[in-house]
Design a protein around this motif. Structure first.
Motif, PDB file in Angstrom:
ATOM      1  N   ARG A  96    -101.079 -13.689 135.154  1.00  0.00           N
ATOM      2  CA  ARG A  96    -100.578 -13.171 133.878  1.00  0.00           C
ATOM      3  C   ARG A  96     -99.379 -12.248 134.037  1.00  0.00           C
ATOM      4  NH1 ARG A  96    -105.897 -11.780 130.096  1.00  0.00           N
ATOM      5  NH2 ARG A  96    -106.845 -13.869 130.215  1.00  0.00           N
ATOM      6  N   ARG A  97     -99.220 -11.716 135.185  1.00  0.00           N
ATOM      7  CA  ARG A  97     -98.110 -10.780 135.402  1.00  0.00           C
ATOM      8  C   ARG A  97     -96.787 -11.544 135.422  1.00  0.00           C
ATOM      9  NH1 ARG A  97     -95.695  -8.371 140.091  1.00  0.00           N
ATOM     10  NH2 ARG A  97     -97.141  -9.571 141.389  1.00  0.00           N
ATOM     11  N   VAL A  98     -95.845 -11.076 134.638  1.00  0.00           N
ATOM     12  CA  VAL A  98     -94.513 -11.681 134.573  1.00  0.00           C
ATOM     13  C   VAL A  98     -93.624 -10.978 135.586  1.00  0.00           C
ATOM     14  CG1 VAL A  98     -92.501 -12.140 133.138  1.00  0.00           C
ATOM     15  CG2 VAL A  98     -94.799 -12.321 132.162  1.00  0.00           C
ATOM     16  N   MET A  99     -93.118 -11.749 136.530  1.00  0.00           N
ATOM     17  CA  MET A  99     -92.249 -11.210 137.578  1.00  0.00           C
ATOM     18  C   MET A  99     -90.789 -11.506 137.248  1.00  0.00           C
ATOM     19  SD  MET A  99     -94.652 -12.301 140.795  1.00  0.00           S
ATOM     20  CE  MET A  99     -95.163 -13.824 139.992  1.00  0.00           C
ATOM     21  N   THR A 100     -89.900 -10.756 137.858  1.00  0.00           N
ATOM     22  CA  THR A 100     -88.474 -10.826 137.516  1.00  0.00           C
ATOM     23  C   THR A 100     -87.634 -10.991 138.764  1.00  0.00           C
ATOM     24  OG1 THR A 100     -88.829  -9.403 135.578  1.00  0.00           O
ATOM     25  CG2 THR A 100     -86.572  -9.632 136.377  1.00  0.00           C
ATOM     26  N   GLU A 101     -86.644 -11.860 138.648  1.00  0.00           N
ATOM     27  CA  GLU A 101     -85.608 -11.999 139.676  1.00  0.00           C
ATOM     28  C   GLU A 101     -84.262 -11.758 138.998  1.00  0.00           C
ATOM     29  OE1 GLU A 101     -85.426 -12.434 142.823  1.00  0.00           O
ATOM     30  OE2 GLU A 101     -87.485 -12.902 143.415  1.00  0.00           O
ATOM     31  N   GLU A 102     -83.501 -10.840 139.534  1.00  0.00           N
ATOM     32  CA  GLU A 102     -82.212 -10.482 138.951  1.00  0.00           C
ATOM     33  C   GLU A 102     -81.072 -11.067 139.786  1.00  0.00           C
ATOM     34  OE1 GLU A 102     -81.681  -6.382 138.190  1.00  0.00           O
ATOM     35  OE2 GLU A 102     -83.531  -6.161 137.017  1.00  0.00           O
ATOM     36  N   GLN A 135     -87.268 -14.565 134.463  1.00  0.00           N
ATOM     37  CA  GLN A 135     -88.642 -14.059 134.367  1.00  0.00           C
ATOM     38  C   GLN A 135     -89.597 -15.234 134.511  1.00  0.00           C
ATOM     39  OE1 GLN A 135     -88.717 -11.938 130.608  1.00  0.00           O
ATOM     40  NE2 GLN A 135     -88.127 -10.029 131.574  1.00  0.00           N
ATOM     41  N   TYR A 136     -90.592 -15.069 135.366  1.00  0.00           N
ATOM     42  CA  TYR A 136     -91.507 -16.177 135.658  1.00  0.00           C
ATOM     43  C   TYR A 136     -92.900 -15.636 135.937  1.00  0.00           C
ATOM     44  CZ  TYR A 136     -91.104 -14.794 140.565  1.00  0.00           C
ATOM     45  OH  TYR A 136     -91.140 -14.087 141.741  1.00  0.00           O
ATOM     46  N   GLU A 202     -94.058 -21.069 136.466  1.00  0.00           N
ATOM     47  CA  GLU A 202     -93.606 -21.335 135.103  1.00  0.00           C
ATOM     48  C   GLU A 202     -92.484 -20.351 134.759  1.00  0.00           C
ATOM     49  OE1 GLU A 202     -95.199 -21.255 130.461  1.00  0.00           O
ATOM     50  OE2 GLU A 202     -96.523 -20.692 132.119  1.00  0.00           O
ATOM     51  N   ILE A 203     -91.342 -20.889 134.347  1.00  0.00           N
ATOM     52  CA  ILE A 203     -90.215 -20.035 133.965  1.00  0.00           C
ATOM     53  C   ILE A 203     -90.450 -19.555 132.531  1.00  0.00           C
ATOM     54  CG2 ILE A 203     -87.721 -19.883 133.747  1.00  0.00           C
ATOM     55  CD1 ILE A 203     -88.739 -20.392 136.585  1.00  0.00           C
ATOM     56  N   VAL A 204     -90.653 -18.267 132.373  1.00  0.00           N
ATOM     57  CA  VAL A 204     -90.922 -17.698 131.052  1.00  0.00           C
ATOM     58  C   VAL A 204     -89.636 -17.650 130.228  1.00  0.00           C
ATOM     59  CG1 VAL A 204     -91.761 -15.686 129.797  1.00  0.00           C
ATOM     60  CG2 VAL A 204     -92.860 -16.395 131.939  1.00  0.00           C
ATOM     61  N   THR A 205     -88.586 -17.111 130.795  1.00  0.00           N
ATOM     62  CA  THR A 205     -87.313 -17.040 130.083  1.00  0.00           C
ATOM     63  C   THR A 205     -86.196 -16.746 131.079  1.00  0.00           C
ATOM     64  OG1 THR A 205     -86.108 -15.956 128.280  1.00  0.00           O
ATOM     65  CG2 THR A 205     -87.511 -14.580 129.620  1.00  0.00           C
ATOM     66  N   ILE A 206     -84.972 -17.091 130.661  1.00  0.00           N
ATOM     67  CA  ILE A 206     -83.771 -16.715 131.396  1.00  0.00           C
ATOM     68  C   ILE A 206     -82.894 -15.920 130.428  1.00  0.00           C
ATOM     69  CG2 ILE A 206     -81.644 -17.532 132.462  1.00  0.00           C
ATOM     70  CD1 ILE A 206     -83.141 -19.804 133.667  1.00  0.00           C
ATOM     71  N   GLU A 207     -82.573 -14.722 130.817  1.00  0.00           N
ATOM     72  CA  GLU A 207     -81.778 -13.828 129.963  1.00  0.00           C
ATOM     73  C   GLU A 207     -80.379 -13.689 130.552  1.00  0.00           C
ATOM     74  OE1 GLU A 207     -81.737  -9.166 128.427  1.00  0.00           O
ATOM     75  OE2 GLU A 207     -83.445  -9.972 129.552  1.00  0.00           O
TER      76      GLU A 207
END
Length: 335
Positions: A96-102, A135-136, A202-207
């Motif tokens: 459930r935790r959404v992780m981030t790659e910048e 975010q994935y 699963e890719i949640v979003t790309i900002e």
């Protein structure tokens, strides 16, 4: 005189600060005896083994059970049982935790230490700085743990490749003004690649962050933008003139066409009326030729005589006709 060599060695070690020998430590430990020690050790071992056979999975996690290193099953949140430690192990994966790659600047591990991952070539051969954030979350713990080695590295590489592919198909103006469309398209492409590689991500979003151009080319871009604005203004003025002239011309054309159609209709109706009158007269003429001829003669005279000023009537049977002079100048002339 007898020397106590053991006592002397002990005194020497104390002076030098050296630790006691291991064999002496083991010897002393063997001499240490506690009543019921074997039973106590057995109880401790049973407690340790029993405690390793139960485990709890939190609500946001999924348990992945391995038996001698091989995947066996996954378990959902709650209290579960497994074989003792050393036989089965459990890895807890937070799904459930959404992780981030910048992707916002220079990175290491590439061709050079100063490589700028956001520096991209657009479809119209311009250079743009395109920072973004991915975010994935983990949707399949089995694939995430066992299918791909270094999933995070693969995610970064495929995210960069997807973004460069999308940006490479667009112009610099689209890259700057249509960031949402680029984000959606790159997200779909990245998710497709992640599924194909069986990463379990699963890719949640790309900002998309603020897109810009490098500082050295900023003046040139400003000139291009100014020229584009002037071009659009000229096109707008031309369209405005077009919208004024074309409707007026179309209106004039419609009026001319309507007038021509009205004139044609009038001429056709007149021709039809004349033809109908001629046919009616002809039918009467066929029935009574003399009467019709006389009537036509009289109607013609009736229409012609009022247009004549002076009228002179001469008897058709008159044989000795004297010349009459100045007939039109005599007030009492025969009319």
């Amino acid at each position: 005189m007898s020397w106590d060599w053991e006592k002397l060695k002990e005194q020497q070690r104390k002076r030098d600060g050296l630790p006691p020998q291991m064999d002496e430590f083991v010897k002393k430990f063997g001499e240490f005896k506690v009543p019921g020690a074997p039973l106590l050790i057995l109880v401790i071992l049973l407690v340790l083994i029993g405690s390793s056979m139960f485990y709890t999975i939190r609500t946001s996690e999924v348990g992945v059970v391995q038996r001698f290193g091989k995947f066996v099953r996954t378990t959902q949140p709650g209290l579960h049982f497994k074989l003792p430690a050393g036989i089965e192990t459990v890895k807890r994966v937070n799904v459930r935790r959404v992780m981030t790659e910048e992707f916002t600047g220079s990175v290491t591990g590439y061709a050079t230490a100063n490589s700028n991952i956001t520096l991209m070539l657009t479809g119209d051969l311009n250079v743009a700085l395109v920072p973004w954030i991915v975010q994935y979350r983990i949707k399949d713990p089995y694939h995430y743990l066992f299918k791909v080695r270094n999933v995070d590295v693969l995610l970064r590489d495929m995210s960069e490749a997807s973004m460069r592919l999308v940006v490479g198909d667009r112009s610099i103006d689209e890259v700057i003004s249509k960031r949402n469309e680029i984000a959606v398209e790159s997200q779909e492409l990245l998710q497709k690649e992640m599924d194909q590689a069986e990463t379990g991500i699963e890719i949640v979003t790309i900002e998309m962050k603020k897109t810009d151009v490098p500082a050295p080319v900023q003046p040139s871009l400003n000139e291009v933008n100014q020229a584009t604005q002037e071009k659009e203004q000229t096109i707008y003025q031309a369209k405005e003139e077009y919208n004024k002239a074309i409707p007026a011309a179309r209106g004039e054309a419609d009026r001319t066409i309507k007038a021509a159609e009205g004139y044609a209709l009038d001429r056709i109706n007149r021709a039809k009326g004349d033809a109908a009158r001629f046919m009616a007269v002809y039918e009467e003429y066929v029935k009574a030729k003399d009467v019709t001829r006389r009537r036509l003669y009289l109607e013609a005279l009736k229409e012609l005589l009022p247009k004549l000023e002076n009228k002179y009537i001469v008897d058709a049977d008159q044989k000795n006709l004297l010349p009459l002079l100045n007939l039109g100048k005599q007030d009492g002339g025969i009319k």
